[in-house]
Design a protein around this motif. Structure first.
Motif, PDB file in Angstrom:
ATOM      1  N   THR A   1     -63.592  84.609 137.010  1.00  0.00           N
ATOM      2  CA  THR A   1     -62.588  85.533 136.501  1.00  0.00           C
ATOM      3  C   THR A   1     -61.276  84.776 136.365  1.00  0.00           C
ATOM      4  O   THR A   1     -60.943  83.945 137.211  1.00  0.00           O
ATOM      5  CB  THR A   1     -62.411  86.722 137.460  1.00  0.00           C
ATOM      6  N   THR A   2     -60.538  85.027 135.298  1.00  0.00           N
ATOM      7  CA  THR A   2     -59.280  84.330 135.093  1.00  0.00           C
ATOM      8  C   THR A   2     -58.161  85.316 134.786  1.00  0.00           C
ATOM      9  O   THR A   2     -58.407  86.463 134.427  1.00  0.00           O
ATOM     10  CB  THR A   2     -59.379  83.326 133.925  1.00  0.00           C
ATOM     11  N   GLY A   3     -56.940  84.836 134.915  1.00  0.00           N
ATOM     12  CA  GLY A   3     -55.771  85.645 134.592  1.00  0.00           C
ATOM     13  C   GLY A   3     -54.915  85.930 135.801  1.00  0.00           C
ATOM     14  O   GLY A   3     -55.313  86.692 136.688  1.00  0.00           O
ATOM     15  N   GLY A   4     -53.731  85.283 135.857  1.00  0.00           N
ATOM     16  CA  GLY A   4     -52.798  85.557 136.938  1.00  0.00           C
ATOM     17  C   GLY A   4     -53.381  85.289 138.304  1.00  0.00           C
ATOM     18  O   GLY A   4     -54.006  84.259 138.554  1.00  0.00           O
ATOM     19  N   ASP A   5     -53.221  86.257 139.193  1.00  0.00           N
ATOM     20  CA  ASP A   5     -53.655  86.097 140.582  1.00  0.00           C
ATOM     21  C   ASP A   5     -55.174  86.083 140.722  1.00  0.00           C
ATOM     22  O   ASP A   5     -55.702  85.725 141.766  1.00  0.00           O
ATOM     23  CB  ASP A   5     -53.065  87.220 141.430  1.00  0.00           C
ATOM     24  N   LEU A   6     -55.905  86.455 139.652  1.00  0.00           N
ATOM     25  CA  LEU A   6     -57.363  86.450 139.717  1.00  0.00           C
ATOM     26  C   LEU A   6     -57.950  85.063 139.472  1.00  0.00           C
ATOM     27  O   LEU A   6     -59.130  84.836 139.740  1.00  0.00           O
ATOM     28  CB  LEU A   6     -57.931  87.428 138.676  1.00  0.00           C
ATOM     29  N   THR A   7     -57.169  84.153 138.950  1.00  0.00           N
ATOM     30  CA  THR A   7     -57.663  82.813 138.661  1.00  0.00           C
ATOM     31  C   THR A   7     -58.084  82.126 139.957  1.00  0.00           C
ATOM     32  O   THR A   7     -57.300  82.059 140.910  1.00  0.00           O
ATOM     33  CB  THR A   7     -56.579  81.981 137.957  1.00  0.00           C
ATOM     34  N   PRO A   8     -59.307  81.606 140.038  1.00  0.00           N
ATOM     35  CA  PRO A   8     -59.779  81.060 141.311  1.00  0.00           C
ATOM     36  C   PRO A   8     -59.091  79.772 141.737  1.00  0.00           C
ATOM     37  O   PRO A   8     -59.038  79.467 142.931  1.00  0.00           O
ATOM     38  CB  PRO A   8     -61.277  80.824 141.067  1.00  0.00           C
ATOM     39  N   PHE A   9     -58.562  79.010 140.782  1.00  0.00           N
ATOM     40  CA  PHE A   9     -57.979  77.710 141.110  1.00  0.00           C
ATOM     41  C   PHE A   9     -56.456  77.763 141.016  1.00  0.00           C
ATOM     42  O   PHE A   9     -55.896  78.353 140.087  1.00  0.00           O
ATOM     43  CB  PHE A   9     -58.490  76.631 140.147  1.00  0.00           C
ATOM     44  N   VAL A  10     -55.799  77.134 141.977  1.00  0.00           N
ATOM     45  CA  VAL A  10     -54.349  76.991 141.916  1.00  0.00           C
ATOM     46  C   VAL A  10     -54.000  75.513 142.025  1.00  0.00           C
ATOM     47  O   VAL A  10     -54.776  74.696 142.539  1.00  0.00           O
ATOM     48  CB  VAL A  10     -53.622  77.784 143.019  1.00  0.00           C
ATOM     49  N   GLY A  11     -52.821  75.185 141.534  1.00  0.00           N
ATOM     50  CA  GLY A  11     -52.364  73.802 141.603  1.00  0.00           C
ATOM     51  C   GLY A  11     -50.857  73.746 141.532  1.00  0.00           C
ATOM     52  O   GLY A  11     -50.185  74.738 141.222  1.00  0.00           O
ATOM     53  N   ALA A  12     -50.321  72.589 141.825  1.00  0.00           N
ATOM     54  CA  ALA A  12     -48.880  72.381 141.744  1.00  0.00           C
ATOM     55  C   ALA A  12     -48.614  70.903 141.471  1.00  0.00           C
ATOM     56  O   ALA A  12     -49.316  70.032 141.998  1.00  0.00           O
ATOM     57  CB  ALA A  12     -48.181  72.809 143.037  1.00  0.00           C
ATOM     58  N   TYR A  13     -47.627  70.646 140.636  1.00  0.00           N
ATOM     59  CA  TYR A  13     -47.187  69.282 140.353  1.00  0.00           C
ATOM     60  C   TYR A  13     -45.976  68.956 141.202  1.00  0.00           C
ATOM     61  O   TYR A  13     -45.033  69.754 141.309  1.00  0.00           O
ATOM     62  CB  TYR A  13     -46.794  69.132 138.880  1.00  0.00           C
ATOM     63  N   ARG A  14     -46.000  67.815 141.830  1.00  0.00           N
ATOM     64  CA  ARG A  14     -44.777  67.287 142.412  1.00  0.00           C
ATOM     65  C   ARG A  14     -44.086  66.392 141.395  1.00  0.00           C
ATOM     66  O   ARG A  14     -42.869  66.306 141.338  1.00  0.00           O
ATOM     67  CB  ARG A  14     -45.099  66.493 143.698  1.00  0.00           C
ATOM     68  N   GLN A  15     -44.867  65.713 140.594  1.00  0.00           N
ATOM     69  CA  GLN A  15     -44.324  64.890 139.503  1.00  0.00           C
ATOM     70  C   GLN A  15     -45.207  65.061 138.279  1.00  0.00           C
ATOM     71  O   GLN A  15     -46.397  64.773 138.315  1.00  0.00           O
ATOM     72  CB  GLN A  15     -44.276  63.409 139.895  1.00  0.00           C
ATOM     73  N   MET A  16     -44.626  65.571 137.204  1.00  0.00           N
ATOM     74  CA  MET A  16     -45.363  65.694 135.955  1.00  0.00           C
ATOM     75  C   MET A  16     -45.654  64.296 135.398  1.00  0.00           C
ATOM     76  O   MET A  16     -44.959  63.320 135.723  1.00  0.00           O
ATOM     77  CB  MET A  16     -44.551  66.498 134.942  1.00  0.00           C
ATOM     78  N   PRO A  17     -46.688  64.141 134.565  1.00  0.00           N
ATOM     79  CA  PRO A  17     -46.987  62.820 133.986  1.00  0.00           C
ATOM     80  C   PRO A  17     -45.782  62.252 133.251  1.00  0.00           C
ATOM     81  O   PRO A  17     -45.142  62.940 132.452  1.00  0.00           O
ATOM     82  CB  PRO A  17     -48.133  63.130 133.005  1.00  0.00           C
ATOM     83  N   ARG A  18     -45.469  61.000 133.537  1.00  0.00           N
ATOM     84  CA  ARG A  18     -44.336  60.348 132.869  1.00  0.00           C
ATOM     85  C   ARG A  18     -44.690  58.897 132.588  1.00  0.00           C
ATOM     86  O   ARG A  18     -45.459  58.266 133.314  1.00  0.00           O
ATOM     87  CB  ARG A  18     -43.086  60.426 133.736  1.00  0.00           C
ATOM     88  N   VAL A  19     -44.111  58.372 131.504  1.00  0.00           N
ATOM     89  CA  VAL A  19     -44.364  56.990 131.105  1.00  0.00           C
ATOM     90  C   VAL A  19     -43.177  56.128 131.517  1.00  0.00           C
ATOM     91  O   VAL A  19     -42.018  56.507 131.330  1.00  0.00           O
ATOM     92  CB  VAL A  19     -44.573  56.887 129.583  1.00  0.00           C
ATOM     93  N   GLU A  20     -43.489  54.982 132.087  1.00  0.00           N
ATOM     94  CA  GLU A  20     -42.453  54.006 132.440  1.00  0.00           C
ATOM     95  C   GLU A  20     -42.798  52.662 131.800  1.00  0.00           C
ATOM     96  O   GLU A  20     -43.970  52.282 131.726  1.00  0.00           O
ATOM     97  CB  GLU A  20     -42.351  53.854 133.958  1.00  0.00           C
ATOM     98  N   TYR A  21     -41.760  51.983 131.331  1.00  0.00           N
ATOM     99  CA  TYR A  21     -41.927  50.677 130.677  1.00  0.00           C
ATOM    100  C   TYR A  21     -41.123  49.631 131.431  1.00  0.00           C
ATOM    101  O   TYR A  21     -40.020  49.909 131.915  1.00  0.00           O
ATOM    102  CB  TYR A  21     -41.457  50.746 129.225  1.00  0.00           C
TER     103      TYR A  21
END
Length: 316
Positions: free
Chosen positions: A260-280
């Protein structure tokens, strides 16, 4: 009599190989699992987020003149840790950059290729959360199994009854809402052949699928079965189970997901501490340009009652 026939020009004037101006890229599967995670935002610092939980209160039948019985709410907590630190990196040397005809095209593809690597890692990571259920166990909730072996062809492939059983499990858990199913391509093959035979005669939902097939560009089914929109993915995880409820897990197994998906019904949760970023960075000691993309995040199964895993084989 001399002239410029093919023999005359072939030695030095005919190019035996022509190189195009374009680079051939690999085919890539469309990804979906990132959108099936409830990403938490209120996580400004630290590496662990705690969400407290509460249960329900009972209702009692009473008699006149009896004292009131006071009940406590069950309490608990859910912990999500930022425990994933991933990166994709590459470089190009000065000599390679100077001599390669395709150097600029290649460099221009670096960010896309690194992001794709991170996205595929995320896809696999999300779908592998199905295997954080208790292995070799039915994971019963309210008397309904949330992890079991497929019932088709001597317990090796999905059958329509597995869709019904997954629906029953979610219904018993009060996990109502939008429902999706993600299955392995081998199981789409099973249903394509099932429909090609006679299944559609007794199942009106199959009407019209015979001509078009189930899969729409390899991503989702054309029909909704038992309330599930069914997707196809090559990124489903391999389970570690051997037997569930005395039924052996088939060889080359894969964990098909119903949820089941949608809001609080979504079985998986996650959180980013750092979003993907490119460094040169320019590395003058090694005379090369270096590119790195990295990210930090955490993922976890939040609502086991909203997830059903059905294990089948991954071959045909």
């Amino acid at each position: 009599m001399a002239g410029m026939d093919y023999t005359a020009v072939n030695a030095n004037l005919v190019r035996s190989e022509i190189w195009t101006n374009e680079l051939k890229d690999v085919l890539q599967e469309r990804l979906m699992a990132d959108g099936m995670v409830r990403w938490l935002q209120n996580f400004p610092d630290g590496n662990q987020l705690t969400i407290p939980s509460i249960g329900e209160l009972p209702m009692r039948e009473v008699s006149e003149g009896t004292p009131v019985a006071y009940d406590a709410l069950d309490t608990g907590e859910f912990n999500l840790s930022i425990d994933r630190y991933v990166e994709s990196a590459t470089y190009i040397t000065d000599k390679a950059k100077q001599d390669a005809f395709y150097a600029q095209q290649l460099i221009g593809m670096f960010p896309m290729k690194m992001r794709r690597a991170l996205d595929e890692n995320m896809e696999s990571s999300v779908l592998s959360l199905a295997n954080t259920q208790t292995t070799n166990d039915l994971n019963s909730i309210n008397g309904a199994s949330h992890r079991f072996v497929a019932s088709g062809v001597t317990n090796t492939v999905l059958a329509l009854d597995d869709f019904a059983k997954a629906k029953y499990a979610l219904d018993k858990a009060a996990a109502f809402g939008a429902r999706v199913c993600i299955i392995d391509p081998s199981q789409e093959y099973v249903f394509n052949n099932l429909v090609g035979a006679q299944a559609f005669i007794n199942n009106p939902a199959f009407e019209g699928v015979v001509q078009t097939g189930f899969s729409d560009s390899g991503m989702r089914f054309i029909r909704n079965f038992f309330g599930f929109d069914v997707y196809v993915s090559n990124f489903l995880a391999t389970p570690a189970d051997t037997t569930i409820n005395s039924i052996s897990v088939p060889a080359s197994p894969v964990s098909n997901i119903f949820m089941t998906t949608g809001g609080d019904l979504t079985p998986f949760v996650g959180a980013y501490r750092q979003m993907p970023r490119v460094e040169y960075e320019r590395n003058k000691d090694l005379r090369r340009d270096e590119y790195v993309m990295n990210a930090r995040f955490g993922l976890k199964l939040f609502r086991p009652e909203c997830l059903v895993t059905v294990i089948s084989k991954s071959t045909i």
